[in-house]
Design a protein around this motif. Sequence first.
Motif, PDB file in Angstrom:
ATOM      1  N   LEU A 181       0.863  -1.178   0.000  1.00 59.63           N
ATOM      2  CA  LEU A 181       0.000   0.000   0.000  1.00 59.63           C
ATOM      3  C   LEU A 181       0.898   1.227   0.000  1.00 59.63           C
ATOM      4  O   LEU A 181       1.916   1.254   0.703  1.00 59.63           O
ATOM      5  N   SER A 182       0.542   2.214  -0.807  1.00 58.22           N
ATOM      6  CA  SER A 182       1.422   3.358  -0.998  1.00 58.22           C
ATOM      7  C   SER A 182       0.701   4.677  -0.759  1.00 58.22           C
ATOM      8  O   SER A 182      -0.406   4.886  -1.262  1.00 58.22           O
ATOM      9  N   LEU A 183       1.350   5.549  -0.011  1.00 61.65           N
ATOM     10  CA  LEU A 183       0.883   6.918   0.167  1.00 61.65           C
ATOM     11  C   LEU A 183       1.761   7.836  -0.669  1.00 61.65           C
ATOM     12  O   LEU A 183       2.991   7.830  -0.539  1.00 61.65           O
ATOM     13  N   VAL A 184       1.134   8.608  -1.547  1.00 59.07           N
ATOM     14  CA  VAL A 184       1.850   9.623  -2.332  1.00 59.07           C
ATOM     15  C   VAL A 184       1.542  10.971  -1.703  1.00 59.07           C
ATOM     16  O   VAL A 184       0.370  11.353  -1.565  1.00 59.07           O
ATOM     17  N   VAL A 185       2.586  11.684  -1.292  1.00 59.27           N
ATOM     18  CA  VAL A 185       2.421  12.898  -0.489  1.00 59.27           C
ATOM     19  C   VAL A 185       3.187  14.065  -1.120  1.00 59.27           C
ATOM     20  O   VAL A 185       3.972  13.872  -2.053  1.00 59.27           O
ATOM     21  N   PRO A 186       2.975  15.317  -0.636  1.00 59.55           N
ATOM     22  CA  PRO A 186       3.521  16.495  -1.321  1.00 59.55           C
ATOM     23  C   PRO A 186       5.041  16.625  -1.329  1.00 59.55           C
ATOM     24  O   PRO A 186       5.609  17.116  -2.296  1.00 59.55           O
ATOM     25  N   ARG A 227      -0.734  15.732   4.425  1.00 54.99           N
ATOM     26  CA  ARG A 227      -1.680  15.555   3.321  1.00 54.99           C
ATOM     27  C   ARG A 227      -1.305  14.330   2.497  1.00 54.99           C
ATOM     28  O   ARG A 227      -0.131  14.112   2.204  1.00 54.99           O
ATOM     29  N   ILE A 228      -2.321  13.544   2.139  1.00 56.65           N
ATOM     30  CA  ILE A 228      -2.128  12.398   1.263  1.00 56.65           C
ATOM     31  C   ILE A 228      -2.737  12.752  -0.091  1.00 56.65           C
ATOM     32  O   ILE A 228      -3.937  12.977  -0.204  1.00 56.65           O
ATOM     33  N   ASP A 229      -1.901  12.826  -1.130  1.00 61.97           N
ATOM     34  CA  ASP A 229      -2.398  13.159  -2.461  1.00 61.97           C
ATOM     35  C   ASP A 229      -3.044  11.958  -3.136  1.00 61.97           C
ATOM     36  O   ASP A 229      -4.069  12.088  -3.802  1.00 61.97           O
ATOM     37  N   ASP A 230      -2.425  10.789  -2.988  1.00 62.50           N
ATOM     38  CA  ASP A 230      -2.971   9.556  -3.569  1.00 62.50           C
ATOM     39  C   ASP A 230      -2.707   8.390  -2.633  1.00 62.50           C
ATOM     40  O   ASP A 230      -1.654   8.330  -1.973  1.00 62.50           O
ATOM     41  N   PHE A 231      -3.658   7.473  -2.606  1.00 60.40           N
ATOM     42  CA  PHE A 231      -3.516   6.215  -1.874  1.00 60.40           C
ATOM     43  C   PHE A 231      -3.597   5.109  -2.914  1.00 60.40           C
ATOM     44  O   PHE A 231      -4.583   5.004  -3.641  1.00 60.40           O
ATOM     45  N   VAL A 232      -2.543   4.296  -3.018  1.00 65.65           N
ATOM     46  CA  VAL A 232      -2.422   3.356  -4.126  1.00 65.65           C
ATOM     47  C   VAL A 232      -2.252   1.933  -3.611  1.00 65.65           C
ATOM     48  O   VAL A 232      -1.386   1.662  -2.765  1.00 65.65           O
ATOM     49  N   LEU A 233      -3.064   1.017  -4.137  1.00 62.48           N
ATOM     50  CA  LEU A 233      -2.895  -0.411  -3.911  1.00 62.48           C
ATOM     51  C   LEU A 233      -2.009  -0.936  -5.030  1.00 62.48           C
ATOM     52  O   LEU A 233      -2.368  -0.860  -6.214  1.00 62.48           O
ATOM     53  N   GLN A 234      -0.847  -1.458  -4.685  1.00 59.09           N
ATOM     54  CA  GLN A 234       0.096  -1.970  -5.663  1.00 59.09           C
ATOM     55  C   GLN A 234       0.102  -3.498  -5.581  1.00 59.09           C
ATOM     56  O   GLN A 234       0.464  -4.058  -4.544  1.00 59.09           O
TER      57      GLN A 234
END
Length: 204
Positions: A48-53, A111-118
């Motif tokens: 699971l991935s958090l894409v942040v600023p 802030r979390i820009d995107d939450f990604v299931l990889q």
Amino acid sequence: MASIEFVVIEAADTAAADSFYTAAFGMGGRVRVRASEEPTTGFRGFTLSLVVPGPATVDGFVGRALDAGAVALKPAAKSLWGYGGVVQAPDGTIWTVASSSKKDTGTDTRRIDDFVLQLGVADVAASKRFYVDRGFDVAKSYGRKYVELGPPSSPVKLALYGRRALAKVAGVSAEGEGSHRLAVGSDAGPFTDPDGFVWEAASS
């Protein structure tokens, strides 16, 4: 157009898992926990991935995860593509926290820009066809190496990697067997994909 509403992490100790995710990431309804003692060893085939600023926000999330009991698999650091780190939650789930920005403003925005299931899959092209047939749009595709699926508005985005490639990104061996300890809540479900990942109806 199909989308993912939430992921379900299966853990032996649900109270401890809930406490960890609240303290570390504060994901709200996008991450749910339920009890499972299904046997599982090694790499579970997903992250699971958090894409942040920016880097400060990466450091903030990684620091809170470590304080809550996670183990560092890859310390946060700069790379060719940005800045990020990898941790493993106490229940065994692997999380990456990353930013495309290398510039450190010194501000942790939380802030979390995107939450990604990889998902690490046996055949990226075959899995891409499988998910497209179930209503997912292709956002990005790099042959048999990497695919992003789902609309920009989806609460959880989906990415496909080769299993070994994803394990390398996570900093672990690709070996593993048993339960994924994961279920995916989506308006595309229910089904089980070619790699054994279980998808459920989002309303369930």
